[in-house]
Design a protein around this motif. Structure first.
Motif, PDB file in Angstrom:
ATOM      1  N   LEU A 151     -11.448  37.023  58.117  1.00  0.00           N
ATOM      2  CA  LEU A 151     -11.105  35.722  57.295  1.00  0.00           C
ATOM      3  C   LEU A 151     -11.206  35.308  55.920  1.00  0.00           C
ATOM      4  CD1 LEU A 151     -13.816  32.549  58.641  1.00  0.00           C
ATOM      5  CD2 LEU A 151     -10.865  32.645  58.594  1.00  0.00           C
ATOM      6  N   VAL A 211      -6.634  35.695  62.611  1.00  0.00           N
ATOM      7  CA  VAL A 211      -8.107  35.422  62.934  1.00  0.00           C
ATOM      8  C   VAL A 211      -7.915  35.024  64.091  1.00  0.00           C
ATOM      9  CG1 VAL A 211      -8.973  34.037  61.960  1.00  0.00           C
ATOM     10  CG2 VAL A 211      -8.222  35.207  60.706  1.00  0.00           C
ATOM     11  N   PHE A 237     -20.831  30.747  63.741  1.00  0.00           N
ATOM     12  CA  PHE A 237     -21.377  30.149  61.815  1.00  0.00           C
ATOM     13  C   PHE A 237     -23.196  29.422  62.065  1.00  0.00           C
ATOM     14  CE2 PHE A 237     -16.509  30.954  61.834  1.00  0.00           C
ATOM     15  CZ  PHE A 237     -16.701  31.884  60.242  1.00  0.00           C
ATOM     16  N   GLN A 264     -19.615  22.122  61.863  1.00  0.00           N
ATOM     17  CA  GLN A 264     -18.789  21.950  61.712  1.00  0.00           C
ATOM     18  C   GLN A 264     -17.837  22.830  61.981  1.00  0.00           C
ATOM     19  OE1 GLN A 264     -19.735  24.848  57.881  1.00  0.00           O
ATOM     20  NE2 GLN A 264     -20.305  23.095  56.721  1.00  0.00           N
ATOM     21  N   ILE A 307     -17.211  21.238  65.809  1.00  0.00           N
ATOM     22  CA  ILE A 307     -18.314  20.947  67.214  1.00  0.00           C
ATOM     23  C   ILE A 307     -16.679  19.256  67.366  1.00  0.00           C
ATOM     24  CG2 ILE A 307     -19.663  18.878  68.279  1.00  0.00           C
ATOM     25  CD1 ILE A 307     -22.068  20.207  67.745  1.00  0.00           C
ATOM     26  N   PHE A 308     -16.157  19.129  67.868  1.00  0.00           N
ATOM     27  CA  PHE A 308     -15.292  17.725  67.803  1.00  0.00           C
ATOM     28  C   PHE A 308     -14.962  17.197  68.997  1.00  0.00           C
ATOM     29  CE2 PHE A 308     -12.523  21.155  69.112  1.00  0.00           C
ATOM     30  CZ  PHE A 308     -11.491  20.796  69.677  1.00  0.00           C
ATOM     31  N   GLN A 341      -8.041  28.489  74.359  1.00  0.00           N
ATOM     32  CA  GLN A 341      -7.471  28.750  73.313  1.00  0.00           C
ATOM     33  C   GLN A 341      -6.337  30.407  73.854  1.00  0.00           C
ATOM     34  OE1 GLN A 341      -6.695  26.926  70.285  1.00  0.00           O
ATOM     35  NE2 GLN A 341      -7.164  25.344  71.722  1.00  0.00           N
ATOM     36  N   MET A 355     -15.718  32.721  74.966  1.00  0.00           N
ATOM     37  CA  MET A 355     -14.509  33.756  75.122  1.00  0.00           C
ATOM     38  C   MET A 355     -14.875  34.894  75.295  1.00  0.00           C
ATOM     39  SD  MET A 355     -14.173  31.651  71.264  1.00  0.00           S
ATOM     40  CE  MET A 355     -12.510  32.710  70.832  1.00  0.00           C
ATOM     41  N   LYS A 381     -17.013  32.651  44.532  1.00  0.00           N
ATOM     42  CA  LYS A 381     -16.914  31.441  44.803  1.00  0.00           C
ATOM     43  C   LYS A 381     -17.130  30.303  43.633  1.00  0.00           C
ATOM     44  CE  LYS A 381     -19.727  33.754  48.900  1.00  0.00           C
ATOM     45  NZ  LYS A 381     -21.012  34.235  49.693  1.00  0.00           N
ATOM     46  N   ARG A 411     -16.647  21.876  52.817  1.00  0.00           N
ATOM     47  CA  ARG A 411     -16.303  21.642  54.080  1.00  0.00           C
ATOM     48  C   ARG A 411     -14.717  21.989  55.109  1.00  0.00           C
ATOM     49  NH1 ARG A 411     -19.967  16.447  55.608  1.00  0.00           N
ATOM     50  NH2 ARG A 411     -21.526  18.176  55.439  1.00  0.00           N
ATOM     51  N   ALA A 432     -14.518  25.159  55.443  1.00  0.00           N
ATOM     52  CA  ALA A 432     -15.795  25.631  57.049  1.00  0.00           C
ATOM     53  C   ALA A 432     -15.444  25.516  58.031  1.00  0.00           C
ATOM     54  CB  ALA A 432     -17.070  25.179  56.577  1.00  0.00           C
ATOM     55  N   ILE A 433     -14.197  23.654  57.695  1.00  0.00           N
ATOM     56  CA  ILE A 433     -14.171  23.265  59.743  1.00  0.00           C
ATOM     57  C   ILE A 433     -12.741  23.945  60.163  1.00  0.00           C
ATOM     58  CG2 ILE A 433     -13.612  21.498  61.329  1.00  0.00           C
ATOM     59  CD1 ILE A 433     -14.973  19.785  59.431  1.00  0.00           C
ATOM     60  N   ASP A 480     -12.116  27.379  59.174  1.00  0.00           N
ATOM     61  CA  ASP A 480     -12.919  28.718  59.441  1.00  0.00           C
ATOM     62  C   ASP A 480     -13.512  29.245  60.656  1.00  0.00           C
ATOM     63  OD1 ASP A 480     -11.993  29.711  56.851  1.00  0.00           O
ATOM     64  OD2 ASP A 480     -13.699  29.873  55.721  1.00  0.00           O
ATOM     65  N   ALA A 481     -14.320  27.698  61.139  1.00  0.00           N
ATOM     66  CA  ALA A 481     -14.705  28.158  62.110  1.00  0.00           C
ATOM     67  C   ALA A 481     -14.256  27.779  63.847  1.00  0.00           C
ATOM     68  CB  ALA A 481     -16.109  26.386  61.920  1.00  0.00           C
ATOM     69  N   GLN A 482     -12.854  26.840  63.365  1.00  0.00           N
ATOM     70  CA  GLN A 482     -11.978  26.913  64.373  1.00  0.00           C
ATOM     71  C   GLN A 482     -11.012  28.051  64.437  1.00  0.00           C
ATOM     72  OE1 GLN A 482     -14.023  24.313  65.871  1.00  0.00           O
ATOM     73  NE2 GLN A 482     -12.848  22.226  65.314  1.00  0.00           N
ATOM     74  N   ARG A 483     -10.698  28.498  63.542  1.00  0.00           N
ATOM     75  CA  ARG A 483      -9.848  30.017  63.305  1.00  0.00           C
ATOM     76  C   ARG A 483     -10.256  30.974  64.542  1.00  0.00           C
ATOM     77  NH1 ARG A 483      -8.138  31.076  57.359  1.00  0.00           N
ATOM     78  NH2 ARG A 483      -6.620  32.736  58.817  1.00  0.00           N
ATOM     79  N   VAL A 484     -12.005  31.339  64.313  1.00  0.00           N
ATOM     80  CA  VAL A 484     -12.154  32.472  65.147  1.00  0.00           C
ATOM     81  C   VAL A 484     -12.871  31.609  65.824  1.00  0.00           C
ATOM     82  CG1 VAL A 484     -13.296  33.653  62.630  1.00  0.00           C
ATOM     83  CG2 VAL A 484     -14.718  31.578  64.456  1.00  0.00           C
ATOM     84  N   ARG A 485     -12.658  30.948  66.460  1.00  0.00           N
ATOM     85  CA  ARG A 485     -12.581  30.643  68.479  1.00  0.00           C
ATOM     86  C   ARG A 485     -11.157  30.553  68.683  1.00  0.00           C
ATOM     87  NH1 ARG A 485     -16.202  25.682  70.010  1.00  0.00           N
ATOM     88  NH2 ARG A 485     -14.566  24.234  68.471  1.00  0.00           N
ATOM     89  N   LEU A 508      -8.047  29.398  67.676  1.00  0.00           N
ATOM     90  CA  LEU A 508      -7.167  28.034  67.126  1.00  0.00           C
ATOM     91  C   LEU A 508      -6.198  28.535  65.798  1.00  0.00           C
ATOM     92  CD1 LEU A 508      -6.643  25.153  67.225  1.00  0.00           C
ATOM     93  CD2 LEU A 508      -7.636  24.691  64.681  1.00  0.00           C
ATOM     94  N   VAL A 564      -9.025  19.312  65.423  1.00  0.00           N
ATOM     95  CA  VAL A 564      -9.181  19.247  66.223  1.00  0.00           C
ATOM     96  C   VAL A 564     -10.325  19.879  64.355  1.00  0.00           C
ATOM     97  CG1 VAL A 564     -10.225  21.679  66.889  1.00  0.00           C
ATOM     98  CG2 VAL A 564      -8.470  21.393  67.650  1.00  0.00           C
ATOM     99  N   MET A 616     -11.831  15.893  63.328  1.00  0.00           N
ATOM    100  CA  MET A 616     -12.742  14.903  63.925  1.00  0.00           C
ATOM    101  C   MET A 616     -13.927  15.398  63.563  1.00  0.00           C
ATOM    102  SD  MET A 616     -11.907  12.679  66.120  1.00  0.00           S
ATOM    103  CE  MET A 616     -13.274  12.716  67.096  1.00  0.00           C
ATOM    104  N   PRO A 617     -14.291  16.563  63.111  1.00  0.00           N
ATOM    105  CA  PRO A 617     -15.330  17.034  62.991  1.00  0.00           C
ATOM    106  C   PRO A 617     -15.743  16.415  61.088  1.00  0.00           C
ATOM    107  CG  PRO A 617     -14.765  19.134  63.296  1.00  0.00           C
ATOM    108  CD  PRO A 617     -13.683  18.389  64.126  1.00  0.00           C
ATOM    109  N   LEU A 620     -18.643  13.874  60.375  1.00  0.00           N
ATOM    110  CA  LEU A 620     -19.392  14.515  59.288  1.00  0.00           C
ATOM    111  C   LEU A 620     -19.406  13.728  58.099  1.00  0.00           C
ATOM    112  CD1 LEU A 620     -19.133  18.456  60.252  1.00  0.00           C
ATOM    113  CD2 LEU A 620     -20.944  16.613  60.414  1.00  0.00           C
TER     114      LEU A 620
END
Lengths: 267, 264
Positions: A51, A71, A82, A87, A89-90, A104, A152, B6, B170, B173-174, B176-181, B183, B198, B201-202, B206
């Protein structure tokens, strides 16, 4: 498996938050990254999964340089859990959330279903498979986040404070997951503030202080160096403090403590 | 390498840019009234006047150190609006003055009208950008409290701006969280559009759950227990600024009111 070579990273040019970071993690090794808040732990984690890009140096993840690999491609080799599971979950069902990552990666049909079932079993949520992830308790929700990455099957697993917010049963389950992953040859990297958890799980500890790697030692050697732990700003695990207070050999787990205690009693 | 700290990265997500200019130091209500005056001027000035207003606002934004961000936002917003206005008013709407350029029928009156609307919107947008880039929402909230505005009203005014930063953080962060899964957000437009739910929705879930939590927290802290609140560190104000605001507000009202009266 993972190689970090002389990495420097800055948010502002000329003010590195991480400097001269150099370490390797082998397959089947569990390594904890510890340090004070702001020491650069989460930044390092974001460098490892691509990232962020290093300013200087290189990070090689399962043969791929993070600087040259997108990535989403790196995600095949390095899975990240994380701190805030909400953050990611959808999906409307736990099983769909678990299935997202493998999908994926191209997994479909029976193979996907089998993978999801296996992970649901491992995280203890088979009964909640069709529940909405936001309807289950926080501990279970965090397990969903962990499960979605486990599904995964990455050869490297990054867990950022994964144990935080888990109830006792879930922490035990997480310990089992880490042990199973280690046995499977997965390199597990924990970013963690819970030193008891680190002492129980990690083979090696990387201590970050002031953006530099202040220690890279086997877990016992790290925690028994009082000066070092104080300088890095981490507490000694309770069980180790107890064994020291009783004049026993250093023990990192309750089982090791009990063994040392009983040995002395029987002597 | 990422640029900015940051903290700076966070502030970039918010439109406010720290600075030491007169506009930064002005009471937030003064900045608000300047914005209102500019918007009212943009509503009544002819095209040349609104163009001058836009240029003046850009010059001021450059002088206050927020020019780059403001102009970037202005261009990003106004380019599609400009294209749409030209197409709709210059080409699509039939007018008696149409002339053919090649095989395209163009209306100079339509283009004039498009330019007029474009300049008005640009001036209003630039006025707003100048305000939000130089006034921090929390300071605005304090200024409203200082003037005795009920806390609920003040919060209603400032909260959307206050929420931009955490909302933007946020969203990152969302993402990033999806990219590392796995996406892929670098692929085709189709892939990116497929990825939208994707990411959204979060974010929406939230945000909705946050609403309830924020309301509970505010109630728990007796947010509306008193109709007025005391501000410990109120933004600086002066008699000059108070009168400046009054005069500017009066001009703004007159600017809008006189042309309306003239028409009737």
């Amino acid at each position: 498996m993972l190689s970090v070579d002389d990495v420097t990273f800055s948010y502002v040019a000329g003010a590195p938050v991480l400097a001269d970071i150099d370490f390797k993690v082998a397959a089947g090794e569990v390594v904890a990254i510890v340090g004070r808040n702001g020491a650069g732990k989460s930044t390092l984690l974001r460098l490892l999964n691509g990232l962020y890009q290093p300013e200087t140096g290189a990070i090689i993840v399962a043969g791929n340089a993070t600087s040259d690999t997108p990535v989403h491609v790196l995600a095949r080799s390095i899975g990240t859990v994380f701190q805030a599971p909400e953050q990611q979950i959808f999906n409307p069902r736990v099983r769909d959330e678990i299935a997202f990552g493998p999908k994926q990666l191209g997994l479909t049909g029976a193979a996907l279903e089998a993978r999801v079932a296996e992970v649901l079993e491992r995280i203890g949520l088979l009964a909640e498979a069709d529940a909405h992830p936001l309807d289950i308790d926080q501990s279970a929700r965090r397990m969903v986040a962990i499960g979605s990455v486990l599904a995964m099957q990455p050869p490297i697993l990054l867990l950022d404070e994964a144990q935080r917010g888990l109830d006792k049963a879930a922490i035990n389950r997480l310990s089992t997951i880490i042990e199973t992953e280690k046995a499977r040859g997965t390199a597990v990297i924990l970013v963690c503030h819970d030193m008891d958890f680190v002492a129980r799980q990690a083979d090696r500890v990387l201590g970050l202080a002031g953006g530099r790697l202040a220690a890279d030692l086997p877990t016992e050697a790290f925690f028994t160096d009082a000066e070092l732990t104080a300088s890095i700003g981490v507490e000694v695990p309770d069980v180790l403090a107890l064994s020291a207070a009783l004049g026993l050999p250093p023990a990192l787990t309750p089982a090791a403590f009990a063994e040392a205690f009983m040995a002395r009693e029987q002597a | 390498m990422a640029s900015g700290s940051k903290q700076e990265a966070g502030k970039q997500s918010l439109l406010f840019t720290p600075g030491e200019s007169l506009l930064h130091k002005a009471n937030p209500l003064t900045s608000l009234v300047i914005m209102l005056w500019m918007i009212s001027a943009a509503a009544v000035l002819p095209t040349a006047g609104t163009a001058i207003l836009v240029l003046a606002a850009i010059t001021v934004s450059m002088a206050t150190g927020v020019g780059k961000r403001s102009v970037k936002r202005l261009l990003l917003t106004m380019t599609p609006i400009g294209v749409a206005l030209i197409v709709v008013h210059g080409l699509l709407i039939e007018r008696p003055d149409e002339t053919n350029i090649g095989f395209i029928a163009v209306s100079p009156d339509g283009l004039d009208y498009a330019l007029k609307v474009f300049m008005r919107v640009a001036a209003m947008l630039m006025a707003t950008l100048l305000f939000v880039t130089t006034t921090h929402p929390s300071e605005m909230l304090k200024a409203l409290d200082q003037r005795g505005v009920p806390p609920g009203v003040g919060y209603l005014v400032a909260s959307p701006l206050l929420l931009i930063e955490p909302f933007s953080d946020r969203a990152k962060a969302i993402r990033d969280a999806q990219r590392v899964r796995g996406l892929d957000l670098t692929g085709s437009w189709k892939a990116r559009i497929t990825a939208l739910p994707v990411l959204l929705m979060p974010l929406i879930t939230l945000a909705l759950s946050d609403l309830d939590q924020r309301a509970s927290i505010l109630s728990g802290r007796a947010f509306r227990a008193y109709p007025r609140r005391t501000v410990i560190n109120a933004p600086h104000d002066s008699t000059f600024q108070v009168w400046f605001r009054r005069i500017l507000l009066a001009i703004a009202i007159l600017q809008l009111g006189i042309p309306l009266l003239w028409r009737f």
